[in-house]
Design a protein around this motif. Structure first.
Motif, PDB file in Angstrom:
ATOM      1  N   GLU A 129       0.480  -1.523   9.355  1.00  0.00           N
ATOM      2  CA  GLU A 129       0.837  -0.396   8.485  1.00  0.00           C
ATOM      3  C   GLU A 129      -0.323  -0.033   7.576  1.00  0.00           C
ATOM      4  N   ALA A 130      -1.008  -1.046   7.027  1.00  0.00           N
ATOM      5  CA  ALA A 130      -2.136  -0.793   6.128  1.00  0.00           C
ATOM      6  C   ALA A 130      -3.273  -0.086   6.859  1.00  0.00           C
ATOM      7  N   GLU A 131      -3.595  -0.544   8.070  1.00  0.00           N
ATOM      8  CA  GLU A 131      -4.672   0.088   8.839  1.00  0.00           C
ATOM      9  C   GLU A 131      -4.326   1.541   9.160  1.00  0.00           C
ATOM     10  N   ALA A 132      -3.094   1.795   9.528  1.00  0.00           N
ATOM     11  CA  ALA A 132      -2.696   3.162   9.871  1.00  0.00           C
ATOM     12  C   ALA A 132      -2.812   4.089   8.662  1.00  0.00           C
ATOM     13  N   ARG A 133      -2.381   3.638   7.501  1.00  0.00           N
ATOM     14  CA  ARG A 133      -2.418   4.481   6.309  1.00  0.00           C
ATOM     15  C   ARG A 133      -3.851   4.731   5.846  1.00  0.00           C
ATOM     16  N   LEU A 134      -4.694   3.706   5.888  1.00  0.00           N
ATOM     17  CA  LEU A 134      -6.076   3.864   5.439  1.00  0.00           C
ATOM     18  C   LEU A 134      -6.873   4.754   6.392  1.00  0.00           C
ATOM     19  N   MET A 135      -6.692   4.583   7.691  1.00  0.00           N
ATOM     20  CA  MET A 135      -7.421   5.398   8.651  1.00  0.00           C
ATOM     21  C   MET A 135      -6.955   6.843   8.636  1.00  0.00           C
ATOM     22  N   VAL A 147      -6.963 -15.161   5.627  1.00  0.00           N
ATOM     23  CA  VAL A 147      -6.774 -16.025   4.458  1.00  0.00           C
ATOM     24  C   VAL A 147      -5.454 -16.774   4.629  1.00  0.00           C
ATOM     25  N   GLU A 148      -5.243 -17.758   3.746  1.00  0.00           N
ATOM     26  CA  GLU A 148      -3.993 -18.495   3.773  1.00  0.00           C
ATOM     27  C   GLU A 148      -2.850 -17.578   3.362  1.00  0.00           C
ATOM     28  N   GLY A 149      -1.781 -17.621   4.096  1.00  0.00           N
ATOM     29  CA  GLY A 149      -0.628 -16.811   3.742  1.00  0.00           C
ATOM     30  C   GLY A 149       0.205 -16.447   4.946  1.00  0.00           C
ATOM     31  N   GLU A 150       1.212 -15.645   4.686  1.00  0.00           N
ATOM     32  CA  GLU A 150       2.131 -15.218   5.740  1.00  0.00           C
ATOM     33  C   GLU A 150       1.387 -14.415   6.792  1.00  0.00           C
ATOM     34  N   LYS A 151       1.713 -14.634   8.036  1.00  0.00           N
ATOM     35  CA  LYS A 151       0.996 -14.020   9.151  1.00  0.00           C
ATOM     36  C   LYS A 151       1.091 -12.492   9.107  1.00  0.00           C
ATOM     37  N   ASP A 152      -0.095 -11.862   9.273  1.00  0.00           N
ATOM     38  CA  ASP A 152      -0.222 -10.398   9.352  1.00  0.00           C
ATOM     39  C   ASP A 152       0.200  -9.684   8.076  1.00  0.00           C
ATOM     40  N   TRP A 153       0.178 -10.356   6.943  1.00  0.00           N
ATOM     41  CA  TRP A 153       0.526  -9.729   5.667  1.00  0.00           C
ATOM     42  C   TRP A 153      -0.762  -9.477   4.882  1.00  0.00           C
ATOM     43  N   VAL A 154      -0.885  -8.289   4.284  1.00  0.00           N
ATOM     44  CA  VAL A 154      -2.098  -7.910   3.553  1.00  0.00           C
ATOM     45  C   VAL A 154      -2.047  -8.466   2.129  1.00  0.00           C
ATOM     46  N   TYR A 155      -3.044  -9.301   1.798  1.00  0.00           N
ATOM     47  CA  TYR A 155      -3.106  -9.916   0.477  1.00  0.00           C
ATOM     48  C   TYR A 155      -4.214  -9.343  -0.401  1.00  0.00           C
ATOM     49  N   GLY A 156      -5.050  -8.498   0.153  1.00  0.00           N
ATOM     50  CA  GLY A 156      -6.117  -7.922  -0.661  1.00  0.00           C
ATOM     51  C   GLY A 156      -7.025  -7.028   0.172  1.00  0.00           C
ATOM     52  N   ILE A 157      -7.951  -6.325  -0.528  1.00  0.00           N
ATOM     53  CA  ILE A 157      -8.928  -5.446   0.102  1.00  0.00           C
ATOM     54  C   ILE A 157     -10.289  -5.729  -0.532  1.00  0.00           C
ATOM     55  N   VAL A 158     -11.313  -5.810   0.300  1.00  0.00           N
ATOM     56  CA  VAL A 158     -12.681  -6.030  -0.172  1.00  0.00           C
ATOM     57  C   VAL A 158     -13.522  -4.803   0.190  1.00  0.00           C
ATOM     58  N   CYS A 159     -14.261  -4.288  -0.794  1.00  0.00           N
ATOM     59  CA  CYS A 159     -15.144  -3.141  -0.579  1.00  0.00           C
ATOM     60  C   CYS A 159     -16.503  -3.463  -1.186  1.00  0.00           C
ATOM     61  N   ARG A 160     -17.519  -3.469  -0.364  1.00  0.00           N
ATOM     62  CA  ARG A 160     -18.894  -3.737  -0.787  1.00  0.00           C
ATOM     63  C   ARG A 160     -18.997  -5.068  -1.549  1.00  0.00           C
ATOM     64  N   GLY A 161     -18.276  -6.062  -1.062  1.00  0.00           N
ATOM     65  CA  GLY A 161     -18.387  -7.398  -1.601  1.00  0.00           C
ATOM     66  C   GLY A 161     -17.516  -7.706  -2.798  1.00  0.00           C
ATOM     67  N   ARG A 162     -16.663  -6.783  -3.212  1.00  0.00           N
ATOM     68  CA  ARG A 162     -15.789  -7.061  -4.357  1.00  0.00           C
ATOM     69  C   ARG A 162     -14.348  -6.678  -4.032  1.00  0.00           C
ATOM     70  N   LEU A 176     -13.936  -0.773   4.441  1.00  0.00           N
ATOM     71  CA  LEU A 176     -13.013  -1.686   3.767  1.00  0.00           C
ATOM     72  C   LEU A 176     -12.695  -2.861   4.683  1.00  0.00           C
ATOM     73  N   THR A 177     -12.488  -4.014   4.060  1.00  0.00           N
ATOM     74  CA  THR A 177     -12.091  -5.218   4.784  1.00  0.00           C
ATOM     75  C   THR A 177     -10.762  -5.702   4.226  1.00  0.00           C
ATOM     76  N   LEU A 178      -9.772  -5.842   5.094  1.00  0.00           N
ATOM     77  CA  LEU A 178      -8.448  -6.291   4.683  1.00  0.00           C
ATOM     78  C   LEU A 178      -8.392  -7.812   4.699  1.00  0.00           C
ATOM     79  N   LEU A 179      -7.787  -8.381   3.672  1.00  0.00           N
ATOM     80  CA  LEU A 179      -7.533  -9.814   3.621  1.00  0.00           C
ATOM     81  C   LEU A 179      -6.125 -10.052   4.148  1.00  0.00           C
ATOM     82  N   VAL A 180      -6.042 -10.656   5.325  1.00  0.00           N
ATOM     83  CA  VAL A 180      -4.777 -10.770   6.048  1.00  0.00           C
ATOM     84  C   VAL A 180      -4.399 -12.241   6.206  1.00  0.00           C
ATOM     85  N   GLY A 181      -3.132 -12.543   5.997  1.00  0.00           N
ATOM     86  CA  GLY A 181      -2.639 -13.906   6.156  1.00  0.00           C
ATOM     87  C   GLY A 181      -2.689 -14.347   7.606  1.00  0.00           C
TER      88      GLY A 181
END
Length: 216
Positions: A129-135, A147-162, A176-181
């Motif tokens: 869902e996150a990829e579809a909305r962002l694209m 990252v550690e967490g529930e499978k396929d759940w978005v826990y954060g976004i990284v842009c240019r290293g932050r 953008l890079t999605l942080l996914v469980g």
């Protein structure tokens, strides 16, 4: 007055001259109005609109002024392959014939990439869902970071290293890079262990304890 005298009076030379003069005035008036309208509207004249796409604003402005046309900026867009402040689109299109003094509306290329607000996806949506909305907005995405967490759940976004958050405004040029469980196996193992303990406790609770009573 006899009928002949009446007809002679109606069709007298004096009356006919007046009628002819009136008809001539009407004809001259119609012809004058026609020429006047043609001169005012430049009937039969036309200026070919030049192709302004990719041309800088200043050059396009001077080019139209030399032709007797006027340039007005109606909108802006963004194309990183073209220089800033150049014409992206025009109305009327090139090749159209217009009258002198006509306004040509143009869309200019913005000097900076557009920015958009991040939707509410962090800790609120799956990776698909996150990829579809962002694209759909226009953002570019890299491979998700697990990252550690529930499978396929978005826990954060990284842009240019932050890390960035929901609602932040970012340029579409920045990927953008999605942080996914990843859905770790430890969680399922702990769950199985807890379930086995519950079953043991339940089985122990089902055993009746008998106390031997001796007769005196």
């Amino acid at each position: 007055m006899s009928g002949k005298d009446f007809l002679d009076k109606i069709f007298s030379r004096y009356l006919l001259l007046h009628l002819a003069a009136m008809a001539l005035v009407v004809i001259l008036l119609c012809v004058g109005v026609g020429f006047g309208l043609a001169a005012y509207t430049h009937h039969g004249e036309g200026i070919v609109v030049p192709d302004l796409k990719g041309v800088g604003y200043e050059k396009a402005y001077r080019q139209l002024e030399e032709l007797g046309l006027h340039l007005v900026v109606s909108d802006s867009g963004y194309n990183k392959r073209l220089p800033a402040n150049c014409v992206l689109a025009q109305v009327p299109a090139n090749g159209a014939r217009v009258k002198q003094g006509r306004i040509i509306y143009v869309t200019l290329n913005s000097p900076s990439s557009p920015t958009f607000q991040l939707p509410d996806i962090v800790d609120n949506s799956s990776v698909r869902e996150a990829e579809a909305r962002l694209m759909a907005i226009g953002f570019q995405l890299t491979e998700p970071q697990m990252v550690e967490g529930e499978k396929d759940w978005v826990y954060g976004i990284v842009c240019r290293g932050r890390r960035v958050s929901n609602g932040d405004r970012l340029s579409v040029d920045y990927p953008l890079t999605l942080l996914v469980g990843r859905g770790t196996a430890d969680d399922s193992a702990d769950m199985d262990f807890a379930n086995s303990n519950d079953e043991e406790m339940s089985s122990e609770g089902d055993v009746d304890e008998f106390v031997e009573v001796k007769e005196p």
